[in-house]
Design a protein around this motif. Sequence first.
Motif, mmCIF file in Angstrom:
data_model
loop_
_atom_site.group_PDB
_atom_site.id
_atom_site.type_symbol
_atom_site.label_atom_id
_atom_site.label_comp_id
_atom_site.label_asym_id
_atom_site.label_seq_id
_atom_site.Cartn_x
_atom_site.Cartn_y
_atom_site.Cartn_z
ATOM 1 N N GLY A 35 53.633 73.867 64.925
ATOM 2 C CA GLY A 35 52.123 73.102 65.532
ATOM 3 C C GLY A 35 52.518 73.637 67.312
ATOM 4 O O GLY A 35 53.632 74.160 67.514
ATOM 5 N N LYS A 36 51.363 73.332 67.760
ATOM 6 C CA LYS A 36 51.269 73.273 68.862
ATOM 7 C C LYS A 36 52.314 72.825 69.416
ATOM 8 O O LYS A 36 52.718 72.960 70.820
ATOM 9 C CB LYS A 36 49.464 72.716 69.122
ATOM 10 C CG LYS A 36 48.464 73.714 68.634
ATOM 11 C CD LYS A 36 47.098 73.039 68.475
ATOM 12 C CE LYS A 36 47.158 71.791 67.899
ATOM 13 N NZ LYS A 36 46.921 71.913 66.929
ATOM 14 N N MET A 37 52.040 71.339 68.905
ATOM 15 C CA MET A 37 53.581 70.591 69.605
ATOM 16 C C MET A 37 55.124 70.672 69.183
ATOM 17 O O MET A 37 55.342 70.450 70.281
ATOM 18 C CB MET A 37 53.309 68.725 69.818
ATOM 19 C CG MET A 37 51.608 68.615 70.556
ATOM 20 S SD MET A 37 51.255 66.091 70.044
ATOM 21 C CE MET A 37 52.495 66.091 71.263
ATOM 22 N N GLY A 38 54.833 71.013 68.562
ATOM 23 C CA GLY A 38 56.575 70.477 67.345
ATOM 24 C C GLY A 38 57.228 71.759 68.291
ATOM 25 O O GLY A 38 58.639 71.097 68.139
ATOM 26 N N PRO A 39 56.886 72.429 68.468
ATOM 27 C CA PRO A 39 58.315 73.308 69.752
ATOM 28 C C PRO A 39 58.933 72.697 70.440
ATOM 29 O O PRO A 39 60.499 72.112 71.005
ATOM 30 C CB PRO A 39 58.202 74.543 69.677
ATOM 31 C CG PRO A 39 56.961 74.983 68.387
ATOM 32 C CD PRO A 39 56.545 73.665 68.690
ATOM 33 N N THR A 40 57.838 72.025 71.286
ATOM 34 C CA THR A 40 58.697 71.572 72.635
ATOM 35 C C THR A 40 58.833 70.187 72.748
ATOM 36 O O THR A 40 59.847 69.722 73.121
ATOM 37 C CB THR A 40 57.200 71.648 73.979
ATOM 38 O OG1 THR A 40 56.002 70.709 72.919
ATOM 39 C CG2 THR A 40 57.187 72.437 74.092
#
Length: 334
Positions: A35-40
Amino acid sequence: MTIDELEERLSEPTPAVVAALDALDGDFLILGAAGKMGPTLARMAKRAVGKKRRVIAVSRFSDPATRAALELAEVETIGADLLDVDALLALPDVENIVFMAGMKFGATGNEPLTWAMNSFLPGLVCQRFTTSRIAAFSTGNVYPLTPLHQGGSVEADAPGPVGEYAQSCLGRERIFEYFANTYETPVSLLRLNYAVELRYGVLCDLARKVWEGTPISVAMAAVNVVWQGDANAWALQSLAHASSPAAIFNLAGPEQLSVRRLATQLGKLLGKEPHFEGEEAPLALLSNGQKAHRVFGYPTVPIEQVLEWTAAWIKNGGPTLGKPTKFEVRDGKF
């Protein structure tokens, strides 16, 4: 700032994150990692633990580029639909879980899936990982709108979710609390509002509207925002504070920020005059983040810096995720 530089900033672990994860045993599983935060967040965890331990990101990975980027950062990936019980059972036994799966946008009109993702899936995950430590993302939307002078809801305040999305998120919390109480699964619940970065978030929404000359509603008169890198750091640190009964933390910035003033500041940075519509209502969705600041530390990136970065990003034609936060919604219909 380039995309690579932005990703680097968002995934840089603080010394507190390194210390917190170093004190924990075992590997890390990020559920709903694309999602929006998961990768980082996954990259931050990997940068914090290095080659000593595994960080595994799980998602359907509808965008292959996201999966490839994680693997390039030495984060292992597993493609899975978490509502598929067989796929969930096939996941490796891991000591530390960050639960990020959920559904918000499109919830109105697709209520059954919203409840399945936000309330049913947590039960499946808790049954699968009863002995793991779990940090579970929730939302500040579980709180009611409160008077501006109150200073935001604190963790001990009674929930008052507005609309089915928020109700299903409270359902998520109750399921995690049940398993924390019944099976002594250590849990931390993270009520987030709102994480921001240059491609997404309240400040990106406002900057785009100012730049494009789109009227800005000020009915939701004030907001909390926090740099996504800080939200990632706090979430990972919260694993060390997971407990039974579940620990609850508001992940929110320290300021109660006026939407009108934010837009005006962005207008000055962009060289544009913002256009407003409506009037400020006396109630807003606000959280008090003092407990998280005391436990995890103060945000490392001040709001003034994020405003400058965001304005420059939009002015220079930087890409966005194309997903408005809908922070101005007051009836709970997302």
